[in-house]
Design an enzyme around this catalytic site. Structure first.
Site, PDB file in Angstrom:
ATOM      1  N   LYS A  22      17.238  10.242  -6.840  1.00  0.00           N
ATOM      2  CA  LYS A  22      16.345  10.705  -5.765  1.00  0.00           C
ATOM      3  C   LYS A  22      16.800  10.153  -4.413  1.00  0.00           C
ATOM      4  O   LYS A  22      16.916  10.884  -3.439  1.00  0.00           O
ATOM      5  CB  LYS A  22      14.913  10.225  -6.047  1.00  0.00           C
ATOM      6  N   ASN A  23      17.061   8.841  -4.376  1.00  0.00           N
ATOM      7  CA  ASN A  23      17.334   8.212  -3.080  1.00  0.00           C
ATOM      8  C   ASN A  23      18.734   8.510  -2.544  1.00  0.00           C
ATOM      9  O   ASN A  23      19.012   8.260  -1.375  1.00  0.00           O
ATOM     10  CB  ASN A  23      17.076   6.705  -3.156  1.00  0.00           C
ATOM     11  N   CYS A 115       3.105   2.287   4.609  1.00  0.00           N
ATOM     12  CA  CYS A 115       2.627   2.821   3.335  1.00  0.00           C
ATOM     13  C   CYS A 115       2.181   1.663   2.471  1.00  0.00           C
ATOM     14  O   CYS A 115       2.226   0.506   2.880  1.00  0.00           O
ATOM     15  CB  CYS A 115       3.692   3.667   2.653  1.00  0.00           C
ATOM     16  N   ARG A 120       7.058  -0.748   6.827  1.00  0.00           N
ATOM     17  CA  ARG A 120       8.144   0.220   6.917  1.00  0.00           C
ATOM     18  C   ARG A 120       8.424   0.717   8.342  1.00  0.00           C
ATOM     19  O   ARG A 120       8.347   1.915   8.639  1.00  0.00           O
ATOM     20  CB  ARG A 120       7.892   1.378   5.961  1.00  0.00           C
ATOM     21  N   ASP A 306      13.073  -1.746  -6.230  1.00  0.00           N
ATOM     22  CA  ASP A 306      12.531  -0.566  -6.917  1.00  0.00           C
ATOM     23  C   ASP A 306      12.427  -0.746  -8.436  1.00  0.00           C
ATOM     24  O   ASP A 306      11.886   0.124  -9.122  1.00  0.00           O
ATOM     25  CB  ASP A 306      13.394   0.673  -6.616  1.00  0.00           C
ATOM     26  N   ARG A 398       6.773  12.003  -7.917  1.00  0.00           N
ATOM     27  CA  ARG A 398       7.609  11.993  -6.705  1.00  0.00           C
ATOM     28  C   ARG A 398       9.029  11.568  -7.038  1.00  0.00           C
ATOM     29  O   ARG A 398       9.965  11.960  -6.341  1.00  0.00           O
ATOM     30  CB  ARG A 398       7.049  11.006  -5.674  1.00  0.00           C
TER      31      ARG A 398
END
Ligand code: EPU
Length: 420
Positions: A22-23, A115, A120, A306, A398
């Site tokens: 994803k990233n 968030c 962030r 993560d 997500r």
């Protein structure tokens, strides 16, 4: 809203195929804005975040197709404005700023805001754009970056918590079309930055040093369309490894990259979970009793933030005391109070979580707060006795492609249900 209903206590067995990252996919999709020629990106995971990036690219004027893991983008003519409704849904969308600035010499983007895992800020992104000659204005919740001309520059992009991944990506993309040479010092070394540089070079950019703290970009006049295959998702891989260890299972991981996961594999070994290469696969299995381990999250090649929450679920099962210190984000312990509902004994002290492991976990309803916290709750539910309902799994959708299906194929009793 949907939930996962998990009946725990089944050791995972079998093989799992890892999706594209994803990233890595998100900034690579944004990079297609740098050219008016078509680009083809393969192995893009089908997630709400990547679908959302498709929407953003379309809203900027690009023609996009997303089919069977392949995204085709043709950004023949684009506009440089992304409003609050678009940006607020996904902080990662900030990585369109660099390409817009490079291609149009202006970008007007809503500030993403904080968030659940931390503040962030984007000050480092803006510092890099300013070093390239952009004038930055912040007004009414928007950031305007504009430049008649971008000029290569040498800059230091290290921040409070070390390098920035998307900041490095953004500035690297902006610099591809600048005049002259840009040197980014204290650049992020994450494999996702390397993958982006590889795609940009395939488009005709001249980037060297990606994967090290010093990245050099020699500006070119124009970039062309290119094809690319996204690297495997190292966090999805880590999540399945931890799930195998937590359930006392044995699984084969297919299509992952062990070289991107040295820190995670090292800590899993210490905790009593072995990861061995077998041809192109990795075999993950428990070696007897789990052991406590101390972990500090760090920029790559350190232990990834993560994977911190998932590892905490495993260590809650390891008799003894483990200390997990979070150094990247200031409030990434939202999973702790939910793990406590399953019976885990964890205390937070400043940036550290003290995990008093070894208490048996038992199923309960829990609430997912963010993407990786959701994964941690799923792992804990798989290892717990009885039924666990993980609510609000839109967070999980997500970033994990068909996680429930993949786990079912490994024997887990997990089902998607409508939240009551
Ligand atoms: N930071 C600043 N100023 C900036 C940018 C960042 O102070 O201008 C700070 C952040 O507040 C944080 C640290 O620097 O303390 C690192 O943040 P970074 O910029 O590296 O994070 P990011 O690029 O916004 C990406 C991933 C995150 C992942 C982090 C760290 C994407 C889309 N997101 O975010 O992924 O946690 O790098 O590795 O690539 C996830 O997938 O669950 C996720 C949150």
């Amino acid at each position: 809203m949907e939930s996962f209903l998990i009946k725990g206590g089944v050791p995972l067995q079998g093989a799992v195929e890892i999706s594209g990252s994803k990233n890595a996919a998100l900034p690579i999709m944004a990079a297609t804005l740098l050219t008016d020629e078509p680009c083809v990106i393969r192995r893009v995971p089908d997630l709400s975040d990547t679908r959302f990036m498709v929407e953003i690219l379309e809203s900027l004027g690009a023609a996009v197709m997303f089919e069977n893991g392949t995204v085709t983008v043709h950004a023949r003519k684009i506009r440089g404005y992304a409003d609050y409704e678009l940006v607020r849904k996904m902080r990662g969308s900030i990585c369109i700023a660099g390409p817009l600035l490079a291609r149009l010499r202006q970008a007007r983007i809503s500030l993403p805001g904080g968030c659940i895992i931390g503040a962030r800020p984007i000050n480092l992104h803006l510092k890099g754009f300013a070093a390239l000659g952009a004038k930055i204005k912040i007004e009414g919740g928007y950031v305007d970056a504009a430049a008649k001309k971008l000029n290569g520059a040498t800059m230091f992009l290290g921040g409070r918590a070390g390098p920035t991944v998307l900041g490095t990506a953004n500035v690297m993309m902006a610099a591809t079309l600048a005049d002259g040479v840009t040197v980014i010092e204290s650049a992020a070394c994450e494999p996702e930055v390397v993958d982006l540089a590889k795609f940009l070079n395939a488009m005709g950019a001249q980037i060297s040093g990606a994967g090290s703290p010093t990245i050099t970009i020699t500006g070119v006049k124009k970039l062309r369309g290119a094809e690319h295959e996204v690297i495997p998702d190292r966090i999805e891989t880590a999540t399945f490894m931890v799930a195998a260890g937590a359930t006392d299972g044995e699984i084969a991981i297919k299509g992952g990259c062990a070289d991107h996961l040295r820190a995670v594999i090292d800590k899993l070994n210490e905790a009593g979970v072995s990861v061995k290469r077998s041809g192109a696969d990795m075999i993950v299995r428990r070696k007897g009793k789990l052991k406590p381990v101390d972990i500090t999250t760090l920029p790559y090649s350190g232990f990834p933030t993560d994977a911190q929450a998932q590892m905490m679920s495993l260590l809650a099962l390891a008799p003894g005391i483990s200390i997990i210190t979070e150094r990247i984000f200031e409030s990434r312990f939202m999973h702790v109070s939910e793990l406590a509902r399953l019976g885990a004994d964890i205390e937070i002290e400043g940036p550290s979580a003290i995990v008093k492991g070894g208490r048996p976990l038992s199923g309960a309803p829990v609430m997912a707060s963010d993407l990786r916290a959701s994964a941690a709750l799923v792992i804990a539910g798989l290892a717990a006795k009885g039924a666990t309902q993980v609510n609000r799994i839109y967070h999980l959708d997500r970033g994990y492609e068909r996680m429930d299906e993949k786990l079912r194929r490994l024997g887990a009793r997990i089902h998607r249900v409508e939240e009551k």
